[in-house]
Design a protein around this motif. Structure first.
Motif, PDB file in Angstrom:
ATOM      1  N   ALA A  24      41.609  40.136  48.383  1.00 24.56           N
ATOM      2  CA  ALA A  24      39.712  40.756  49.042  1.00 24.56           C
ATOM      3  C   ALA A  24      40.304  39.652  50.772  1.00 24.56           C
ATOM      4  O   ALA A  24      39.931  40.564  51.473  1.00 24.56           O
ATOM      5  CB  ALA A  24      38.671  40.288  49.074  1.00 24.56           C
ATOM      6  N   ASP A  27      42.939  41.196  52.549  1.00 24.06           N
ATOM      7  CA  ASP A  27      41.694  42.187  52.996  1.00 24.06           C
ATOM      8  C   ASP A  27      43.094  43.643  52.370  1.00 24.06           C
ATOM      9  O   ASP A  27      43.260  44.482  52.738  1.00 24.06           O
ATOM     10  CB  ASP A  27      42.250  42.466  54.202  1.00 24.06           C
ATOM     11  CG  ASP A  27      41.300  43.797  54.793  1.00 24.06           C
ATOM     12  OD1 ASP A  27      40.918  43.940  54.190  1.00 24.06           O
ATOM     13  OD2 ASP A  27      42.288  44.322  56.056  1.00 24.06           O
ATOM     14  N   SER A  87      36.502  49.227  40.832  1.00 23.95           N
ATOM     15  CA  SER A  87      37.230  49.124  42.489  1.00 23.95           C
ATOM     16  C   SER A  87      38.575  50.304  42.818  1.00 23.95           C
ATOM     17  O   SER A  87      38.894  50.188  43.807  1.00 23.95           O
ATOM     18  CB  SER A  87      37.912  48.203  42.035  1.00 23.95           C
ATOM     19  OG  SER A  87      39.166  48.166  41.087  1.00 23.95           O
ATOM     20  N   GLU A  90      36.699  52.287  45.346  1.00 25.52           N
ATOM     21  CA  GLU A  90      36.084  52.439  46.511  1.00 25.52           C
ATOM     22  C   GLU A  90      37.942  51.162  46.571  1.00 25.52           C
ATOM     23  O   GLU A  90      38.174  50.136  46.114  1.00 25.52           O
ATOM     24  CB  GLU A  90      35.667  50.890  46.592  1.00 25.52           C
ATOM     25  CG  GLU A  90      35.166  49.379  47.515  1.00 25.52           C
ATOM     26  CD  GLU A  90      34.790  50.635  48.870  1.00 25.52           C
ATOM     27  OE1 GLU A  90      35.078  50.616  49.714  1.00 25.52           O
ATOM     28  OE2 GLU A  90      34.094  51.439  48.863  1.00 25.52           O
ATOM     29  N   THR A  92      39.007  49.354  48.792  1.00 24.31           N
ATOM     30  CA  THR A  92      40.263  48.465  50.175  1.00 24.31           C
ATOM     31  C   THR A  92      39.242  46.701  49.462  1.00 24.31           C
ATOM     32  O   THR A  92      39.645  47.019  48.415  1.00 24.31           O
ATOM     33  CB  THR A  92      38.379  48.939  51.050  1.00 24.31           C
ATOM     34  OG1 THR A  92      37.596  48.412  50.590  1.00 24.31           O
ATOM     35  CG2 THR A  92      38.193  50.484  51.266  1.00 24.31           C
ATOM     36  N   ARG A  93      39.322  46.197  50.208  1.00 19.15           N
ATOM     37  CA  ARG A  93      39.036  44.690  50.208  1.00 19.15           C
ATOM     38  C   ARG A  93      37.971  44.654  48.967  1.00 19.15           C
ATOM     39  O   ARG A  93      38.174  43.685  48.371  1.00 19.15           O
ATOM     40  CB  ARG A  93      39.222  44.017  51.681  1.00 19.15           C
ATOM     41  CG  ARG A  93      37.655  44.035  51.674  1.00 19.15           C
ATOM     42  CD  ARG A  93      37.849  43.568  53.295  1.00 19.15           C
ATOM     43  NE  ARG A  93      37.728  42.090  52.972  1.00 19.15           N
ATOM     44  CZ  ARG A  93      37.576  40.735  53.909  1.00 19.15           C
ATOM     45  NH1 ARG A  93      37.837  41.449  54.939  1.00 19.15           N
ATOM     46  NH2 ARG A  93      37.857  40.008  53.489  1.00 19.15           N
ATOM     47  N   TRP A  94      36.947  45.464  49.437  1.00 22.39           N
ATOM     48  CA  TRP A  94      35.646  45.815  48.408  1.00 22.39           C
ATOM     49  C   TRP A  94      35.878  46.182  47.264  1.00 22.39           C
ATOM     50  O   TRP A  94      34.616  45.024  46.284  1.00 22.39           O
ATOM     51  CB  TRP A  94      34.445  46.428  48.858  1.00 22.39           C
ATOM     52  CG  TRP A  94      34.728  45.837  50.257  1.00 22.39           C
ATOM     53  CD1 TRP A  94      34.621  46.539  52.201  1.00 22.39           C
ATOM     54  CD2 TRP A  94      33.909  44.686  50.833  1.00 22.39           C
ATOM     55  NE1 TRP A  94      34.036  45.307  52.644  1.00 22.39           N
ATOM     56  CE2 TRP A  94      33.841  44.799  52.102  1.00 22.39           C
ATOM     57  CE3 TRP A  94      33.346  43.705  49.743  1.00 22.39           C
ATOM     58  CZ2 TRP A  94      33.177  43.617  53.093  1.00 22.39           C
ATOM     59  CZ3 TRP A  94      32.377  42.595  51.157  1.00 22.39           C
ATOM     60  CH2 TRP A  94      32.311  42.689  52.546  1.00 22.39           C
ATOM     61  N   SER A  96      38.395  45.051  44.709  1.00 24.21           N
ATOM     62  CA  SER A  96      39.204  43.242  44.452  1.00 24.21           C
ATOM     63  C   SER A  96      37.779  42.981  44.726  1.00 24.21           C
ATOM     64  O   SER A  96      37.478  41.737  43.939  1.00 24.21           O
ATOM     65  CB  SER A  96      39.671  42.647  45.982  1.00 24.21           C
ATOM     66  OG  SER A  96      41.293  43.819  46.005  1.00 24.21           O
ATOM     67  N   LEU A  97      37.351  42.441  45.749  1.00 23.03           N
ATOM     68  CA  LEU A  97      35.875  41.741  45.346  1.00 23.03           C
ATOM     69  C   LEU A  97      34.697  41.577  44.620  1.00 23.03           C
ATOM     70  O   LEU A  97      34.473  41.335  43.792  1.00 23.03           O
ATOM     71  CB  LEU A  97      34.809  41.915  46.584  1.00 23.03           C
ATOM     72  CG  LEU A  97      33.992  40.403  47.469  1.00 23.03           C
ATOM     73  CD1 LEU A  97      34.435  39.299  47.394  1.00 23.03           C
ATOM     74  CD2 LEU A  97      33.128  40.788  48.649  1.00 23.03           C
ATOM     75  N   THR A  98      35.069  43.393  43.926  1.00 23.95           N
ATOM     76  CA  THR A  98      34.522  43.895  43.254  1.00 23.95           C
ATOM     77  C   THR A  98      34.528  42.928  41.576  1.00 23.95           C
ATOM     78  O   THR A  98      33.683  42.473  40.680  1.00 23.95           O
ATOM     79  CB  THR A  98      34.334  45.105  42.856  1.00 23.95           C
ATOM     80  OG1 THR A  98      33.461  46.214  44.633  1.00 23.95           O
ATOM     81  CG2 THR A  98      33.186  45.736  41.910  1.00 23.95           C
TER      82      THR A  98
END
Length: 119
Positions: A24, A27, A87, A90, A92-94, A96-98
Motif C-alpha cells: 500500500a 501504491d 481487496s 478495491e 488500488t492501494r486501499w 492492500s491496506l484493507t
C-alpha cells in the motif's frame, strides 16, 4: 489452546500485514503473491479453529466461556478471507491496506483467544 499455534498464527498475520502495508505504501494493489500469503494465514486460522473445536468436544472449557470463545474462533477464521474479498473489489492501494488491517485484526484476535482460553 496450543500456544505455539497461536503465536505462529499471530506472527504470520503480522507478517502479512507488514507485507501488504508495504504494498500500500508503494501504491500497489494486492497481487497473486499476497493471496498466497492470505491462504497460508487462513490455513493456520483453520487449524486453530479445528483444534479449538476438538478441545471443546473433549470437554475442556475456556476460562471466560464457551460462547465467546467460539465467536472469537469463527471471527479469527473469517477475518483474513473477508479482507481478501474486499481487496478484490478495491484494486488500488486501499485493497492492500484493507488486507494489512485484516492481518492486524487477526493478530489482536489471537491475543484475545489466548486470554479467553485462560492463558
Amino acid at each position: 489452546m496450543l500456544d505455539a499455534l497461536t503465536i505462529a498464527t499471530a506472527v504470520a498475520a503480522l507478517a502479512l500485514a507488514a507485507w501488504c502495508g508495504f504494498a500500500a505504501y508503494r501504491d500497489q494493489p494486492t497481487k497473486d503473491w499476497h493471496f498466497i500469503g492470505m491462504g497460508v494465514v487462513t490455513l493456520l486460522a483453520l487449524v486453530q479453529l479445528i483444534v479449538g473445536i476438538v478441545r471443546l468436544a473433549r470437554g475442556e472449557d475456556p476460562e471466560q466461556g464457551t460462547t465467546i470463545f467460539v465467536a472469537y474462533l469463527l471471527g479469527s477464521f473469517a477475518c483474513v478471507p473477508a479482507a481478501g474479498f474486499m481487496s478484490l473489489a478495491e484494486r488500488t492501494r486501499w485493497g492492500s491496506l484493507t488486507v494489512a488491517a485484516g492481518g492486524v485484526v487477526l493478530a489482536v484476535l489471537e491475543v484475545r483467544l489466548y486470554d479467553i482460553w485462560g492463558g
